[in-house]
Scaffold this active site. Structure first.
Site, PDB file in Angstrom:
ATOM      1  CB  ALA A   1      -0.881  -0.018   1.232  1.00  0.00           C
TER       2      ALA A   1
ATOM      3  N   GLY B   1       0.385  -5.094   0.738  1.00  0.00           N
ATOM      4  CA  GLY B   1      -0.769  -5.118  -0.168  1.00  0.00           C
ATOM      5  C   GLY B   1      -0.445  -5.756  -1.513  1.00  0.00           C
TER       6      GLY B   1
ATOM      7  CD  GLU C   1       1.111  -5.783   5.565  1.00  0.00           C
ATOM      8  OE1 GLU C   1       2.022  -6.608   5.772  1.00  0.00           O
ATOM      9  OE2 GLU C   1       0.386  -5.808   4.559  1.00  0.00           O
TER      10      GLU C   1
HETATM   11  N1  DAK Z   1       4.563   3.338  -0.739  1.00  0.00           N
HETATM   12  C1  DAK Z   1       4.945   4.519  -1.283  1.00  0.00           C
HETATM   13  N2  DAK Z   1       6.107   4.672  -1.978  1.00  0.00           N
HETATM   14  C2  DAK Z   1       6.905   3.593  -2.099  1.00  0.00           C
HETATM   15  C3  DAK Z   1       6.577   2.337  -1.552  1.00  0.00           C
HETATM   16  C4  DAK Z   1       5.335   2.218  -0.855  1.00  0.00           C
HETATM   17  N3  DAK Z   1       4.894   1.070  -0.338  1.00  0.00           N
HETATM   18  N4  DAK Z   1       7.564   1.463  -1.832  1.00  0.00           N
HETATM   19  C5  DAK Z   1       8.481   2.160  -2.534  1.00  0.00           C
HETATM   20  N5  DAK Z   1       8.090   3.441  -2.696  1.00  0.00           N
HETATM   21  C6  DAK Z   1       8.792   4.526  -3.398  1.00  0.00           C
HETATM   22  C7  DAK Z   1      10.004   4.994  -2.578  1.00  0.00           C
HETATM   23  O1  DAK Z   1       9.608   5.925  -1.605  1.00  0.00           O
HETATM   24  C8  DAK Z   1      10.843   5.634  -3.681  1.00  0.00           C
HETATM   25  O2  DAK Z   1      10.295   6.900  -3.998  1.00  0.00           O
HETATM   26  P1  DAK Z   1      11.245   8.233  -4.093  1.00  0.00           P
HETATM   27  O3  DAK Z   1      11.928   8.290  -2.794  1.00  0.00           O
HETATM   28  O4  DAK Z   1      12.169   7.920  -5.247  1.00  0.00           O
HETATM   29  O5  DAK Z   1      10.277   9.323  -4.362  1.00  0.00           O
HETATM   30  C9  DAK Z   1      10.598   4.708  -4.872  1.00  0.00           C
HETATM   31  O6  DAK Z   1       9.367   4.024  -4.596  1.00  0.00           O
HETATM   32  C10 DAK Z   1      11.702   3.679  -5.057  1.00  0.00           C
HETATM   33  O7  DAK Z   1      11.851   2.984  -3.835  1.00  0.00           O
HETATM   34  P2  DAK Z   1      13.262   2.813  -3.093  1.00  0.00           P
HETATM   35  O8  DAK Z   1      14.184   3.934  -3.453  1.00  0.00           O
HETATM   36  O9  DAK Z   1      12.976   2.587  -1.648  1.00  0.00           O
HETATM   37  O10 DAK Z   1      13.793   1.468  -3.770  1.00  0.00           O
HETATM   38  P3  DAK Z   1      14.803   0.427  -3.138  1.00  0.00           P
HETATM   39  O11 DAK Z   1      15.179  -0.504  -4.242  1.00  0.00           O
HETATM   40  O12 DAK Z   1      15.909   1.088  -2.394  1.00  0.00           O
HETATM   41  O13 DAK Z   1      13.954  -0.400  -2.075  1.00  0.00           O
HETATM   42  C11 DAK Z   1      11.975  -1.570  -1.278  1.00  0.00           C
HETATM   43  C12 DAK Z   1      12.866  -1.217  -2.504  1.00  0.00           C
HETATM   44  C13 DAK Z   1      10.735  -2.305  -1.833  1.00  0.00           C
HETATM   45  C14 DAK Z   1      12.744  -2.533  -0.373  1.00  0.00           C
HETATM   46  C15 DAK Z   1      11.613  -0.281  -0.527  1.00  0.00           C
HETATM   47  O14 DAK Z   1      11.075   0.658  -1.472  1.00  0.00           O
HETATM   48  C16 DAK Z   1      10.605  -0.520   0.536  1.00  0.00           C
HETATM   49  O15 DAK Z   1      10.906  -1.012   1.648  1.00  0.00           O
HETATM   50  N6  DAK Z   1       9.354  -0.132   0.267  1.00  0.00           N
HETATM   51  C17 DAK Z   1       8.271  -0.215   1.214  1.00  0.00           C
HETATM   52  C18 DAK Z   1       7.806  -1.645   1.391  1.00  0.00           C
HETATM   53  C19 DAK Z   1       6.692  -1.700   2.375  1.00  0.00           C
HETATM   54  O16 DAK Z   1       6.884  -1.621   3.601  1.00  0.00           O
HETATM   55  N7  DAK Z   1       5.477  -1.701   1.862  1.00  0.00           N
HETATM   56  C20 DAK Z   1       4.270  -1.523   2.648  1.00  0.00           C
HETATM   57  C21 DAK Z   1       3.867  -2.852   3.239  1.00  0.00           C
HETATM   58  S1  DAK Z   1       2.549  -2.594   4.361  1.00  0.00           S
HETATM   59  C22 DAK Z   1      -4.505  -0.241   5.002  1.00  0.00           C
HETATM   60  C23 DAK Z   1      -4.650  -1.505   4.503  1.00  0.00           C
HETATM   61  C24 DAK Z   1      -3.566  -2.214   4.077  1.00  0.00           C
HETATM   62  C25 DAK Z   1      -2.306  -1.684   4.194  1.00  0.00           C
HETATM   63  C26 DAK Z   1      -2.150  -0.415   4.707  1.00  0.00           C
HETATM   64  C27 DAK Z   1      -3.247   0.313   5.110  1.00  0.00           C
HETATM   65  N8  DAK Z   1      -5.655   0.511   5.390  1.00  0.00           N
HETATM   66  C28 DAK Z   1      -6.912  -0.135   5.436  1.00  0.00           C
HETATM   67  C29 DAK Z   1      -5.570   1.914   5.645  1.00  0.00           C
HETATM   68  C30 DAK Z   1      -1.181  -2.434   3.727  1.00  0.00           C
HETATM   69  C31 DAK Z   1       0.027  -2.055   4.095  1.00  0.00           C
HETATM   70  C32 DAK Z   1       1.188  -2.533   3.402  1.00  0.00           C
HETATM   71  O17 DAK Z   1       1.188  -2.854   2.249  1.00  0.00           O
END
Ligand code: DAK
Length: 260
Positions: free
Chosen positions: A66, A111, A134
């Site tokens: 997400a 997500g 998460e």
């Molecule tokens: N959201 C927003 N932007 C994201 C993102 C994300 N999930 N993942 C990556 N990006 C963006 C980064 O911020 C970066 O943007 P800029 O800084 O260039 O503007 C760009 O994508 C490239 O990412 P990185 O520079 O970080 O790339 P790396 O190769 O260094 O790292 C990575 C890749 C996948 C390991 C890293 O980007 C990362 O850790 N990303 C986040 C992974 C994560 O934690 N995802 C969220 C999982 S929790 C809800 C219901 C469900 C959910 C939430 C709320 N509600 C009902 C309200 C679910 C939650 C989830 O999915």
């Protein structure tokens, strides 16, 4: 229908839907979720495809979760409502009458993994990475992850993956039964198209009935599941496709299915 965050192509009755926010690793913001909901509302109401493949744009991510940057804008008391909204979209994917293949080409986190698990099966590139991180954000999976992961791989492994928030390789995910097949990164779409082409050769009606028997039957006890199977078998047995399939075998020719 025109979308800004989704690309859609059709070839030989196979649809390829690409989540397209490459700069944010295809993270699911509100717009992507809304567009996915609209896409499946339309697709499910008038099916003229045999199979759908979902993938992510670029070579780095399927969907990196997400959109974390959007989360702070969500009212802290409306989490349950927001989760239900996303769950409804993913349920529409699971309810899609035709087989839906997740072609996981990179990160499938949070997500993103929940989206892949709403599909019928996952084919992954050898560079793909899987996880439900998460808990690192002080959250729990909210788009079906706590429910679908345990149904895919069992309760204990699901609890380990969710509680650690760790990220795992495609091979590990395959060993657990989360991923059906792992293929070389450059061959991922080709492999998914080959699987989809096999599906398009079969009776479209039988493929849909079989999908329903497995999906709906999985939530029933065995006796109820067998009852459902017999009912759906009955529908297949009285179909034009069954007459055509059996005649084609006897006449030693390729069947021409009408889907009726
Ligand atoms: N959201 C927003 N932007 C994201 C993102 C994300 N999930 N993942 C990556 N990006 C963006 C980064 O911020 C970066 O943007 P800029 O800084 O260039 O503007 C760009 O994508 C490239 O990412 P990185 O520079 O970080 O790339 P790396 O190769 O260094 O790292 C990575 C890749 C996948 C390991 C890293 O980007 C990362 O850790 N990303 C986040 C992974 C994560 O934690 N995802 C969220 C999982 S929790 C809800 C219901 C469900 C959910 C939430 C709320 N509600 C009902 C309200 C679910 C939650 C989830 O999915």
């Amino acid at each position: 229908m025109k979308f800004e965050t989704l690309e859609f192509d059709v070839k030989d009755r196979i649809g390829v839907l690409t989540i397209s926010r490459t700069q944010a690793l295809n993270a699911l913001n509100a717009q992507v979720l809304t567009e996915l909901g609209l896409f499946f509302e339309e697709l499910n109401s008038k099916i003229d495809l045999c199979c759908l493949i979902i993938t992510g744009s670029g070579d780095k991510a399927f969907v990196a979760g997400a959109d974390i940057k959007e989360m702070s804008a969500v009212d802290k008391n409306s989490g349950a409502e927001a989760a239900q909204k996303g769950q409804k979209v993913f349920q529409a994917i699971e309810d899609c009458p035709i087989p839906v293949i997740a072609a996981v080409n990179g990160f499938a986190l949070g997500g993103g993994l929940e989206l892949a698990m709403a599909c019928d099966f996952i084919i992954a590139s050898d560079l793909a990475k899987f996880g439900l991180p998460e808990v690192s954000l002080g959250l729990i999976p909210g788009y079906g992850g706590t429910q679908r992961l345990s149904r895919y791989i069992g309760k204990a492994k699901a609890k380990m993956i969710i509680a650690t928030g760790d990220i795992y390789s495609a091979q590990k995910a395959k060993d657990w039964g989360l991923v059906a097949e792992v293929v070389e990164a450059g061959l991922l779409l080709e492999k998914c198209m080959a699987i989809a082409k096999s599906i398009t050769k079969r009776s479209p009606l039988a493929v849909r009935l079989a999908k329903r028997a497995v999906t709906d039957g999985f939530e029933l006890n065995q006796a109820e599941g067998l009852e459902l199977e017999a009912e759906l078998f009955g529908q297949a047995f009285s179909s034009e496709d069954k007459t055509e399939g059996v005649n084609a075998f006897i006449e030693k020719r390729e069947p021409k299915f009408s889907g009726k």
